[in-house]
Design a protein around this motif. Sequence first.
Motif, PDB file in Angstrom:
ATOM      1  N   ASP A   1       0.822  -1.222   0.000  1.00 19.14           N
ATOM      2  CA  ASP A   1       0.000   0.000   0.000  1.00 19.14           C
ATOM      3  C   ASP A   1       0.855   1.271   0.000  1.00 19.14           C
ATOM      4  N   ALA A   2       1.907   1.303  -0.822  1.00 21.07           N
ATOM      5  CA  ALA A   2       2.860   2.410  -0.778  1.00 21.07           C
ATOM      6  C   ALA A   2       2.836   3.327  -1.997  1.00 21.07           C
ATOM      7  N   PHE A   3       2.308   2.871  -3.122  1.00 21.32           N
ATOM      8  CA  PHE A   3       2.436   3.634  -4.357  1.00 21.32           C
ATOM      9  C   PHE A   3       1.080   3.864  -5.016  1.00 21.32           C
ATOM     10  N   ASP A   4       0.943   4.999  -5.681  1.00 21.33           N
ATOM     11  CA  ASP A   4      -0.288   5.321  -6.396  1.00 21.33           C
ATOM     12  C   ASP A   4      -0.313   4.725  -7.802  1.00 21.33           C
ATOM     13  N   VAL A   5       0.864   4.582  -8.415  1.00 16.25           N
ATOM     14  CA  VAL A   5       0.979   4.120  -9.791  1.00 16.25           C
ATOM     15  C   VAL A   5       2.064   3.053  -9.865  1.00 16.25           C
ATOM     16  N   GLY A   6       1.802   2.017 -10.651  1.00 17.43           N
ATOM     17  CA  GLY A   6       2.795   0.963 -10.852  1.00 17.43           C
ATOM     18  C   GLY A   6       2.917   0.620 -12.319  1.00 17.43           C
ATOM     19  N   VAL A   7       4.088   0.108 -12.696  1.00 12.15           N
ATOM     20  CA  VAL A   7       4.350  -0.309 -14.065  1.00 12.15           C
ATOM     21  C   VAL A   7       4.811  -1.762 -14.014  1.00 12.15           C
ATOM     22  N   GLU A   8       4.071  -2.661 -14.660  1.00  8.43           N
ATOM     23  CA  GLU A   8       4.383  -4.089 -14.659  1.00  8.43           C
ATOM     24  C   GLU A   8       5.295  -4.406 -15.837  1.00  8.43           C
ATOM     25  N   CYS A   9       6.542  -4.757 -15.528  1.00 13.38           N
ATOM     26  CA  CYS A   9       7.531  -5.094 -16.554  1.00 13.38           C
ATOM     27  C   CYS A   9       8.168  -6.452 -16.294  1.00 13.38           C
ATOM     28  N   SER A  10       7.706  -7.178 -15.300  1.00  8.26           N
ATOM     29  CA  SER A  10       8.364  -8.428 -14.908  1.00  8.26           C
ATOM     30  C   SER A  10       7.985  -9.609 -15.801  1.00  8.26           C
ATOM     31  N   ALA A  11       6.818  -9.570 -16.401  1.00  6.56           N
ATOM     32  CA  ALA A  11       6.288 -10.682 -17.205  1.00  6.56           C
ATOM     33  C   ALA A  11       6.077 -11.937 -16.375  1.00  6.56           C
ATOM     34  N   ALA A  12       6.003 -11.801 -15.060  1.00  3.76           N
ATOM     35  CA  ALA A  12       5.888 -12.949 -14.160  1.00  3.76           C
ATOM     36  C   ALA A  12       4.722 -12.761 -13.192  1.00  3.76           C
ATOM     37  N   PRO A  13       3.945 -13.815 -12.954  1.00  8.42           N
ATOM     38  CA  PRO A  13       2.822 -13.700 -12.021  1.00  8.42           C
ATOM     39  C   PRO A  13       3.234 -13.192 -10.635  1.00  8.42           C
ATOM     40  N   ALA A  14       4.365 -13.658 -10.112  1.00  8.58           N
ATOM     41  CA  ALA A  14       4.796 -13.219  -8.777  1.00  8.58           C
ATOM     42  C   ALA A  14       5.136 -11.728  -8.772  1.00  8.58           C
ATOM     43  N   GLY A  15       5.763 -11.243  -9.848  1.00  9.16           N
ATOM     44  CA  GLY A  15       6.084  -9.821  -9.935  1.00  9.16           C
ATOM     45  C   GLY A  15       4.831  -8.968 -10.021  1.00  9.16           C
ATOM     46  N   PHE A  16       3.873  -9.400 -10.826  1.00 12.89           N
ATOM     47  CA  PHE A  16       2.605  -8.683 -10.964  1.00 12.89           C
ATOM     48  C   PHE A  16       1.866  -8.652  -9.629  1.00 12.89           C
ATOM     49  N   ALA A  17       1.830  -9.778  -8.928  1.00 17.00           N
ATOM     50  CA  ALA A  17       1.161  -9.841  -7.620  1.00 17.00           C
ATOM     51  C   ALA A  17       1.848  -8.917  -6.618  1.00 17.00           C
ATOM     52  N   ALA A  18       3.181  -8.898  -6.614  1.00  9.60           N
ATOM     53  CA  ALA A  18       3.911  -8.009  -5.696  1.00  9.60           C
ATOM     54  C   ALA A  18       3.604  -6.545  -6.003  1.00  9.60           C
ATOM     55  N   LEU A  19       3.517  -6.218  -7.289  1.00 18.13           N
ATOM     56  CA  LEU A  19       3.210  -4.840  -7.664  1.00 18.13           C
ATOM     57  C   LEU A  19       1.805  -4.448  -7.232  1.00 18.13           C
ATOM     58  N   LEU A  20       0.827  -5.314  -7.464  1.00 17.87           N
ATOM     59  CA  LEU A  20      -0.541  -5.007  -7.028  1.00 17.87           C
ATOM     60  C   LEU A  20      -0.608  -4.841  -5.513  1.00 17.87           C
ATOM     61  N   GLY A  21       0.151  -5.640  -4.786  1.00 19.03           N
ATOM     62  CA  GLY A  21       0.197  -5.507  -3.327  1.00 19.03           C
ATOM     63  C   GLY A  21       0.826  -4.200  -2.884  1.00 19.03           C
ATOM     64  N   ALA A  22       1.761  -3.673  -3.690  1.00 21.39           N
ATOM     65  CA  ALA A  22       2.451  -2.435  -3.334  1.00 21.39           C
ATOM     66  C   ALA A  22       1.633  -1.184  -3.645  1.00 21.39           C
ATOM     67  N   LEU A  23       0.559  -1.339  -4.425  1.00 21.21           N
ATOM     68  CA  LEU A  23      -0.259  -0.179  -4.780  1.00 21.21           C
ATOM     69  C   LEU A  23      -1.232   0.185  -3.661  1.00 21.21           C
TER      70      LEU A  23
END
Length: 168
Positions: free
Chosen positions: A53-75
Amino acid sequence: MAGAGLLGLLSVVNLTRAGVHDVSVIEPRADRQALARQFGAREVYAPAAAPRDAFDVGVECSAAPAGFAALLGALRPRGRCVVLSDGNWGALTLTPDFHRKELSVVGSSDGEDYAAHARWWWPHVSPVLAALYPLTVPAAGLPGLYARLGRPDRPVSVLVDWETGAPP
């Protein structure tokens, strides 16, 4: 941002050159974490250490489910995410964070004229970006390269020399 491969590192460069100086990256590999810092990322996190819950905007560049999940969690709730990667390492599925936080996601992929971009890119490339292409292979070396790209220690990107070493 999730991922410090080719798309992620280019995104870091583009964002920082556009005046965004608080770029943070989520990346599991130490070598790519170091590149993200070199390219201008302010903070770099391993996925398990990424803030929630730290960021307002994220950019998914990992091409990996775990990376995408981590990014959604950080938003933060009602945050926004743009997906630049193709999900090459598995399906990019919406997690419970997407619904709970009422996030929005927009995707973009393969819309550029890559040949035209390459013709522009090479005469204008910054020397620091050479780190994105640690390996050059002749066209004849492509079959052997594909096996290497399936391993976790794969290079960030590869430059294919189509002019030399082409099969007859």
